[in-house]
Design an enzyme around this catalytic site. Structure first.
Site, PDB file in Angstrom:
ATOM      1  N   HIS A  18      13.653 -56.728 -36.752  1.00 40.77           N
ATOM      2  CA  HIS A  18      13.610 -56.779 -38.219  1.00 40.77           C
ATOM      3  C   HIS A  18      12.332 -56.096 -38.736  1.00 40.77           C
ATOM      4  CE1 HIS A  18      14.908 -58.616 -41.967  1.00 40.77           C
ATOM      5  NE2 HIS A  18      13.729 -59.178 -42.141  1.00 40.77           N
ATOM      6  N   ASP A  19      11.205 -56.391 -38.085  1.00 40.13           N
ATOM      7  CA  ASP A  19       9.937 -55.834 -38.560  1.00 40.13           C
ATOM      8  C   ASP A  19       9.823 -54.343 -38.237  1.00 40.13           C
ATOM      9  OD1 ASP A  19       9.153 -58.228 -39.637  1.00 40.13           O
ATOM     10  OD2 ASP A  19       7.997 -58.864 -37.881  1.00 40.13           O
ATOM     11  N   CYS A  71      21.031 -42.315 -29.856  1.00 36.00           N
ATOM     12  CA  CYS A  71      22.072 -43.287 -29.497  1.00 36.00           C
ATOM     13  C   CYS A  71      21.912 -44.540 -30.353  1.00 36.00           C
ATOM     14  CB  CYS A  71      21.964 -43.692 -28.029  1.00 36.00           C
ATOM     15  SG  CYS A  71      21.917 -42.321 -26.882  1.00 36.00           S
ATOM     16  N   LEU A  80      29.064 -77.640 -44.062  1.00 37.22           N
ATOM     17  CA  LEU A  80      29.914 -78.454 -43.183  1.00 37.22           C
ATOM     18  C   LEU A  80      29.243 -79.754 -42.751  1.00 37.22           C
ATOM     19  CD1 LEU A  80      31.320 -75.656 -43.097  1.00 37.22           C
ATOM     20  CD2 LEU A  80      31.983 -76.176 -40.767  1.00 37.22           C
ATOM     21  N   GLY A  89       9.004 -52.739 -25.235  1.00 34.27           N
ATOM     22  CA  GLY A  89      10.218 -53.050 -25.981  1.00 34.27           C
ATOM     23  C   GLY A  89      10.266 -52.245 -27.274  1.00 34.27           C
ATOM     24  N   GLU A 116      18.063 -53.536 -30.752  1.00 36.10           N
ATOM     25  CA  GLU A 116      18.268 -52.280 -31.507  1.00 36.10           C
ATOM     26  C   GLU A 116      17.171 -52.090 -32.555  1.00 36.10           C
ATOM     27  OE1 GLU A 116      20.641 -50.105 -31.030  1.00 36.10           O
ATOM     28  OE2 GLU A 116      22.242 -51.154 -29.964  1.00 36.10           O
ATOM     29  N   GLU A 145      11.875 -52.045 -21.351  1.00 34.93           N
ATOM     30  CA  GLU A 145      11.231 -52.437 -20.090  1.00 34.93           C
ATOM     31  C   GLU A 145      10.429 -53.718 -20.291  1.00 34.93           C
ATOM     32  OE1 GLU A 145       8.999 -49.141 -18.549  1.00 34.93           O
ATOM     33  OE2 GLU A 145      10.830 -47.916 -18.336  1.00 34.93           O
ATOM     34  N   PHE A 200       2.891 -48.131 -37.414  1.00 35.46           N
ATOM     35  CA  PHE A 200       3.151 -48.714 -36.091  1.00 35.46           C
ATOM     36  C   PHE A 200       1.883 -48.840 -35.261  1.00 35.46           C
ATOM     37  CE2 PHE A 200       7.503 -47.253 -36.941  1.00 35.46           C
ATOM     38  CZ  PHE A 200       8.174 -48.417 -36.641  1.00 35.46           C
ATOM     39  N   GLN A 235      27.609 -78.156 -57.696  1.00 36.00           N
ATOM     40  CA  GLN A 235      26.889 -76.909 -58.007  1.00 36.00           C
ATOM     41  C   GLN A 235      26.062 -76.395 -56.826  1.00 36.00           C
ATOM     42  OE1 GLN A 235      24.593 -77.354 -61.580  1.00 36.00           O
ATOM     43  NE2 GLN A 235      26.395 -77.511 -62.892  1.00 36.00           N
TER      44      GLN A 235
END
Ligand code: TGC
Ligand code: FAD
Length: 388
Positions: free
Chosen positions: A370-371, A242, A342, A140, A367, A136, A387, A283
């Site tokens: 990272h933290d 889920c 590249l 989050g 999903e 929401e 948390f 290298q």
């Protein structure tokens, strides 16, 4: 010269069926996705007709039983499918993982028989598109704070609230939405596109996942029949279950993005000469390539083991968090580093690195960031919740 991306012969651990499924999806991506993905990503538009194409190759709900339209495959097969799709683009894997893990999985695991029969076969074929509403505007990383709510009104409930950052919301026929009831208990409801008061504004101007449609879900006194409530789950563990499935798929998927960057960079490095020799002979460029294949190999082994644990129903949410966090970080690092191999060409759309790197900024965020995944591991190993 050994250009393999199966450095530790992990293919030996796969069945013939796994390899056949992987080849089918690989061929699909080579033929249908790689030639067009830059065009749609540059235009910031979803690939037309993608869901039906994914349905046709069995990439939607592959582990759902055949009686509901799935393919009844195991978790390694699911992972391999995600890996090959994300080799094409994270948006393609996102489309398949939302439909499979976030829409079909909850309906299959928590739905009534009538709900399973009504929705799952159409979702498996891609004729129906689903989305998943948990996040929401104000909630989050902490979905438990959600404000979206349902109120009892006889044979139906009244749904109010808003979700944001929802993959495929502008295209979706149905949304699996998580909302609190009058007792503050989180429930899952299936909202259909044509229900009055339901709208799905599109989110524009993303620099990431540009070939994926993202939007909001807005509920203004939506009447949802009680038969659309998922009867067999209550509480935050519903949506989080889920996420276990989707995060597992992502941990495989991002290997595909990394492999695509590696294969392109190795080829380019062998062909491009500077100072009279291939740049892959220097290298500093070899360090980038050698570290990339090392990290890809570690990620493959992590996923294979996680998949075998998942097949035995022994994978824990913390193991899945570790794999999602490690592998997304691995892939984004490889996309950024190998873009440098590249030189200037690395910023061009005809090569995939910038697109993968930009996509992976979403993947490292959605999903569970990272933290957040680090804190899940921290909580698991110390028993102390950091948390709050
Ligand atoms: P907490 O008190 O830890 O747990 C509440 C209840 O849930 C259970 N539980 C789980 N159950 C199944 N799987 C898991 N992974 C679970 N984690 C926790 C827990 O046992 C408890 O059950 P019970 O029976 O005791 O009530 O909950 P918390 O409020 O402290 O939150 C924990 C936290 C922060 C880890 C969790 O909320 C979290 O993972 N936050 C991140 C949010 C997130 O990942 N959102 C994703 C939205 S969907 C999305 O991004 C789709 S992108 C799709 C694409 O395009 O690919
Ligand atoms: P916040 O929760 O505001 O976090 C901001 C920062 O604070 C992050 O770095 C976070 O790690 C950090 N933080 C938060 N809490 C803590 C803490 N306790 N300790 C330390 N740091 C903390 N959601 C859905 O429901 N369905 C979807 O289909 C979906 N698709 C998405 C598609 C895209 C392209 C994107 C970008 C997101 C999508 N999401 C979806 C939402 C996604 O899951 C959230 O963006 C994510 O969970 C983070 O929530 P947030 O953006 O509100 O960040």
């Amino acid at each position: 010269m050994n250009p393999t991306t199966d450095y530790f012969l992990i293919d030996d651990l796969l069945t013939d069926e796994h390899k056949m499924i992987r080849q089918t999806v690989r061929d699909f991506v080579d033929k249908e996705i790689i030639p067009i993905i830059d065009h749609y990503a540059q235009k910031h538009e979803p690939i037309p007709n993608l869901m039906k194409q994914l349905g046709a190759i069995g990439a939607l709900g592959p582990y759902i039983p055949e009686e509901y339209g799935g393919a009844g495959l195991d978790q390694i097969a699911y992972g391999l499918i995600m890996q090959e799709l994300e080799r094409g683009d994270s948006a393609v894997r996102s489309a398949a993982s939302v439909q499979s893990s976030l829409v079909m999985y909850p309906i299959y695991s928590f739905g009534s028989e009538a709900q399973k029969k009504k929705y799952l076969p159409q979702l498996a074929s891609g004729e129906m598109i689903g989305c998943f509403g948990l996040t929401e505007p104000n909630h989050g990383s902490n979905p438990n704070g959600m404000e979206t709510n349902i109120k009892d009104a006889g044979d139906h409930v009244i749904l109010n609230g808003a979700k944001m950052w929802i993959t495929n919301s502008p295209l979706a026929d149905i949304a699996v939405v998580w909302a609190k009831d009058e007792e503050g208990v989180i429930r899952g409801v299936i909202v259909e596109r044509n229900m009055p008061g339901f709208s799905t504004p599109k989110t524009d101007n993303k620099w990431s996942l540009r070939a994926s449609a993202t939007g909001e879900l807005v509920f203004d006194n939506v009447k949802v029949p009680k038969e659309n409530i998922l009867p067999n789950i209550k509480g935050l563990k519903g949506p989080l279950s889920c996420l276990n499935s989707a995060r597992y798929g992502i941990s495989w998927g991002v290997i595909g993005a990394a492999v695509n960057c590696y294969e392109v960079a190795l080829k380019y490095g062998l062909e491009r000469t500077q100072f009279g020799r291939p740049i892959a002979g220097f290298q500093l460029q070899q360090k980038k390539l050698a570290e990339a294949i090392t990290e890809i190999t570690k990620a493959q082994l992590l996923c294979w083991r996680l998949g075998t644990l998942k097949n035995e129903d022994r994978a824990t949410p913390s193991q899945i968090s570790m794999a999602k966090r490690n592998n997304v970080d691995m892939a984004i690092h490889i996309a950024r580093e190998l873009r440098q191999v590249l030189g200037g060409m690395g910023i061009m759309g005809e090569f995939p690195m910038m697109r993968h790197a930009a996509n992976l900024e979403s993947v490292i965020t959605y999903e569970g960031t990272h933290d957040v995944h680090l804190l899940i591991t921290g909580n698991d190993i110390t028993g102390i919740n950091a948390f709050v």
